[in-house]
Scaffold this active site. Structure first.
Site, PDB file in Angstrom:
ATOM      1  N   ASP A 458      88.835  40.297  59.455  1.00 58.42           N
ATOM      2  CA  ASP A 458      88.156  39.460  58.469  1.00 58.42           C
ATOM      3  C   ASP A 458      86.924  40.157  57.929  1.00 58.42           C
ATOM      4  O   ASP A 458      86.629  40.102  56.743  1.00 58.42           O
ATOM      5  CB  ASP A 458      87.766  38.122  59.101  1.00 58.42           C
ATOM      6  N   ARG A 462      79.794  42.023  61.664  1.00 62.96           N
ATOM      7  CA  ARG A 462      79.130  41.095  62.572  1.00 62.96           C
ATOM      8  C   ARG A 462      79.910  40.960  63.880  1.00 62.96           C
ATOM      9  O   ARG A 462      80.909  41.644  64.103  1.00 62.96           O
ATOM     10  CB  ARG A 462      78.933  39.739  61.899  1.00 62.96           C
ATOM     11  N   ASP A 463      79.468  40.034  64.718  1.00 64.33           N
ATOM     12  CA  ASP A 463      80.109  39.842  66.023  1.00 64.33           C
ATOM     13  C   ASP A 463      81.379  39.004  65.860  1.00 64.33           C
ATOM     14  O   ASP A 463      81.481  37.891  66.346  1.00 64.33           O
ATOM     15  CB  ASP A 463      79.141  39.197  67.013  1.00 64.33           C
ATOM     16  N   GLU A 464      82.371  39.605  65.185  1.00 63.97           N
ATOM     17  CA  GLU A 464      83.653  38.935  64.960  1.00 63.97           C
ATOM     18  C   GLU A 464      84.713  40.016  64.832  1.00 63.97           C
ATOM     19  O   GLU A 464      85.314  40.413  65.811  1.00 63.97           O
ATOM     20  CB  GLU A 464      83.575  38.042  63.723  1.00 63.97           C
ATOM     21  N   ASP A 471      93.577  35.137  56.478  1.00 63.78           N
ATOM     22  CA  ASP A 471      93.032  36.108  55.534  1.00 63.78           C
ATOM     23  C   ASP A 471      94.112  37.059  55.038  1.00 63.78           C
ATOM     24  O   ASP A 471      94.259  37.292  53.836  1.00 63.78           O
ATOM     25  CB  ASP A 471      91.903  36.908  56.200  1.00 63.78           C
ATOM     26  N   GLU A 740      82.317  37.218  51.632  1.00 62.63           N
ATOM     27  CA  GLU A 740      82.963  36.098  52.314  1.00 62.63           C
ATOM     28  C   GLU A 740      82.750  34.793  51.559  1.00 62.63           C
ATOM     29  O   GLU A 740      83.667  33.988  51.390  1.00 62.63           O
ATOM     30  CB  GLU A 740      82.401  35.971  53.725  1.00 62.63           C
TER      31      GLU A 740
END
Length: 863
Positions: A458, A462-464, A471, A740
């Site tokens: 995605d 970041r922390d993902e 998606d 996003e």
């Protein structure tokens, strides 16, 4: 005259044939220019010291042609050539240039290697210093051939005799490790020498045991060991063999990487690094201790289906600004995914701190959107010499970087951003007369590059950084035009099938990691779960791979049957957790699912759409009973949709752009309802000044819903709007990737306050598929582009466009320009394909392979 030679044969969806994991690899070739079409082919396979030819095979097939002979055995090598017959040639073509294929280790019994890593105490919940492992060995005869089969629990980079093996990054990538761990095959013949040799590997935590996921992340998701699994097989010039495999005889020692994490970044102390550590000269030096070995089911080791992650580009900063307190702020002019490479000299102990961010706020790095992914790299200099360094086991999403501690002035070329992603072959290009639209398209390309890092993620910063199913479900048509991503997505869909729950539920993201409280336990959700049916179908249409469709059919069937049970006799899926039109711009920053469209309207629409596509897949696969059953189910769901959500006036109960777009694009309305619904959609768009009012679900559909129902002009107004929210608003705000949120950066220059504010998410860039098909004018009308449509539909003041796509059969291209008398178009139809061209104001025209120049003024006069 004989036709020239076809292209070299390729194998499956791989860039080369070394270490293939398929015993009977399918073959693809393209025809030479000017040959038109193939009527027959002959394959020649040289293997086991002999040559076998198929003889002339009367067939026009040239894409994913079955392997002509017995399956390959482990390690077996074959050389393949093809020649073709075309209608007007006196005989066959020249043979193609030979292409080599070599099987990897196809049987679990082929593996001797076991996981080998450090044997010292570690805190499993803390940051752990990565180890390096090594093995000294001797070769007592000249080497004829050598292969390294290698993977790891964690990440690895291998050296042999001080020389790096391969150039891939973050190997072995991320799969559902308990079931599938990829290994790669390397030809290391040139790395070895008669006499003393050393093989060594750097190790990193990666996804396997590093901190990963939400809310502080989870460590040790797959295990606590950090281990290399390597098998070096050497063949001497006399035919005998020697195997060096990871076992108890290897040694381990702490490396100069002090800490490393995908989110955190990496700390490297050059004072602790001996560049000769993986050479025989280093034997007996350092604190090398015996390794600890573990266990691995060799049946779970699989060869790759696609290319690895590599550095594909280097970007130099466009500006370097020195701050008053001695920091250096670098702007690379492009939001990208990768890491910095620095060349620096300074006293021992000098510490450089490298920080990263996608945007600036008040002249400083805006790190809040990174959440807990600190993205800081640290380099401690040895003072011995100038050092060129970059991190090994981390990646960052950034346009800006800050370096603290640089000794003296920074000069040009001392800092470079190296771009990393899966090294897919570029296959699609688009440009037009509007420079803002061109930048939008380029932003889509960059977002795809940054998020196709071994799997479709995605976001990259970041922390993902997870493989969200929704998606890629909406973006797959765009992705498969821009790059050859068949192998990557086939591999990832295999993991989706593994992670599918026994009841048919498709997870929100794959591989699955803890995601409490919102994403764990897993719930079935429309648009996200429908990746099971829609993405294999997209890949079949774009690449013509029926076996890919067949492999993923059970997953698709289980998903549709789950939704059938959830909907029950009413055929309305109106229960459970649904994300609806995620990130509708009207949704509050802290509740992205609270959009204008009834989320159960979305769910029922997707139920009908997926059931219809499952029926289409069943028909292609010859499952006639399934095709009839799921076509009937799709019709029942569509009828239920109309009964519940469509009013007598043809308006929908959710009077939103997404509701009308999904109803029109998914074919859920009766013929007499389509016109009024399309008119209402256009009215909604225009009432808001043609600004965007759709989220992840509606955005990929709205331009087609307008275009196909008499409102092309409104679709162009939507495309070309530059006020927030819109596609071009982000461009005018300086975006170099897709955001996003439509307002990740607000018009006043402030960051969106939501906890999800990424500046590199490809989902809303799915409009590029419409640019390719409608503005550019190229679309496939048969799987693999065997038949094509060239139908440009200009508007919005765009006066010319050029689009090109490398199909499995060769290059298709269309360049059109408006003139005082109409339109001129230059068209290329790939060899072996046929096409229909439909230019504005002209009747459809059939075209064969080759280059064609058309003018609507002449076509109109001829008519």
């Amino acid at each position: 005259m004989l036709p020239p030679q076809p292209s070299p044969v390729s194998f499956e969806h791989l860039p080369d044939g070394l270490g293939i994991g398929v015993a009977s690899p399918r073959l693809t070739w393209t025809l030479p220019a000017g040959t038109g079409r193939q009527v027959s082919y002959e394959l020649e396979v040289e293997r086991r010291g002999g040559i076998r030819r198929t003889g002339r095979v009367d067939s026009a097939e040239q894409v994913l042609v079955p392997w002509p002979g017995d399956p390959l055995t482990s390690r077996e090598r074959a050389t393949v050539r093809v020649r073709v017959w075309t209608p007007d040639a006196a005989g066959p073509s020249e043979w193609s240039t030979p292409a080599d294929v070599e099987a990897g280790l196809l049987d679990a019994a082929d593996w001797q290697a076991v996981p080998a890593g450090a044997d010292w105490d570690e805190d499993p919940e803390g940051e752990r210093r990565p180890a390096r492992v090594r093995k000294d060995f001797r070769l007592d005869r000249p080497v004829a051939r050598a292969r390294l089969y290698v993977t790891a629990h964690g990440l690895y980079e291998v050296e042999i005799n001080g020389r790096r093996v391969g150039d891939e990054a973050l190997a072995p990538g991320w799969t559902v490790y308990p079931h599938r761990l990829r290994y790669r095959t390397h030809d290391v013949t040139a790395h070895l020498t008669e006499g003393a040799n050393t093989v060594g590997a750097w190790l990193g935590d990666g996804w396997y045991r590093g901190r990963y996921g939400f809310d502080g992340g989870t460590r040790n998701i797959y295990g606590t060991d950090q281990s290399l699994i390597a098998q070096l097989e050497v063949e001497y010039d006399d035919g005998t063999t020697h195997v060096v495999a990871t076992d108890r005889t290897w040694k381990a020692a702490p490396g100069p990487i002090l800490t490393s994490g995908l989110y955190e970044g990496e700390t490297f102390d050059a004072r602790l690094h001996d560049p000769a550590w993986a050479t025989p000269s280093a034997a007996g030096t350092g604190d090398w201790t015996p390794v600890r070995t573990g266990a691995r089911d060799a049946g779970t080791l699989v060869a790759p289906l696609g290319p690895p992650v590599r550095c594909t580009e280097e970007v130099t900063p466009v500006t370097v600004t020195r701050t008053g307190d001695g920091r250096h702020l670098l702007d690379f002019g492009q939001n990208l995914v990768g890491r910095l490479r620095v060349t620096v000299d300074g006293p021992a102990g000098t510490t450089l701190t490298l920080r990263h961010a996608e945007v600036l706020q008040d002249g400083e790095l805006a790190t809040r959107p990174l959440r807990e992914a600190t993205s800081v790299d640290t380099l401690i200099l040895s003072g011995a010499r100038p050092l060129t360094w970059e991190p090994r086991f981390t990646l960052h999403g950034f346009r800006y970087a800050e370096i603290r501690g640089w000794p003296g002035d920074m000069t040009a070329g001392q800092v470079t951003a190296r771009v990393y992603h899966t090294d897919m072959r570029r296959t699609g290009w688009f440009e037009c007369s509007d420079p803002l639209v061109n930048r939008l398209h380029e932003n889509v390309v960059w977002s795809m590059r940054g998020n196709f890092v071994d799997l479709p993620t995605d976001c990259p910063q970041r922390d993902e950084r997870l493989g969200w199913t929704g998606d890629i479900q909406v973006f797959a048509p765009t992705a498969s035009f821009l790059y050859d991503c068949a192998g990557l997505l086939d591999s990832w869909l295999t993991d989706v099938g593994i992670e599918q729950l026994p009841d048919g539920t498709i997870p929100w993201y794959v591989p699955v990691i803890p995601g409490e409280p919102m994403w764990t336990p897993i719930h079935p959700g429309a648009a996200w779960g429908d990746v099971a049916t829609l993405t294999p179908w997209t890949l079949f249409q774009r690449y013509g791979d029926l076996e890919l469709l067949r492999r993923h059919y059970p997953m698709a069937k289980a998903w549709v049957e789950l939704v059938e049970r959830l909907a029950g006799p009413t055929r309305l899926w109106d229960t459970g957790v649904q994300l609806g039109d995620w990130l509708d711009p009207a949704a509050p920053p802290d509740d992205p699912a609270a959009g204008r469209t009834d989320r159960y309207l979305v769910a029922t629409a997707y139920f009908a759409h997926s059931a219809r596509h499952l029926a289409l897949a069943a028909a292609e696969l010859g499952f006639e009973a399934d095709a009839e059953r799921y076509a009937a189910l799709a019709a029942e769901a569509a009828d239920a949709f109309r009964r519940r959500y469509v009013l007598p006036s043809a308006r929908l109960t959710s009077d939103s752009a997404t509701a009308y777009a999904i109803a029109l694009a998914f074919g859920l309305l009766m013929p007499e309802q389509r016109g009024p619904a399309a008119d209402r959609l256009a009215e909604i768009v225009l009432a808001d000044g043609a600004r965007i009012s759709t989220g992840f679900v509606g955005t990929p559909l709205i331009c087609d819903a307008l275009t196909d129902n008499g409102h092309l002009d409104v679709a162009y107004r939507l495309l070309l709007q530059a006020e927030c929210p819109s596609w071009l608003y982000t461009v005018t705000m300086g975006a170099t990737t897709i955001w996003e949120r439509w307002d990740s950066l607000r018009p006043d220059g402030t960051l969106n306050p939501g906890g999800m504010t990424s500046f590199n998410h490809y989902a809303l860039g799915a409009v590029a598929d419409w640019l390719h098909r409608v503005v550019g004018g190229i679309s496939a009308t048969a799987p693999g582009y065997r038949r094509l449509s060239f139908r440009p539909r200009p508007g919005g003041g765009i006066s010319w466009a050029r689009v090109r796509h490398d199909t499995p059969y060769g290059t298709a291209a269309l360049s059109w320009e408006l003139t005082a008398t109409g339109m001129t178009a230059d068209i290329t139809v790939p060899e072996g394909c046929t096409a229909t061209v439909e230019l504005p104001g002209c009747a459809p025209l059939a075209l064969g392979p080759g280059d064609h120049v058309l003018d609507t003024a002449e076509l109109g006069a001829a008519a």
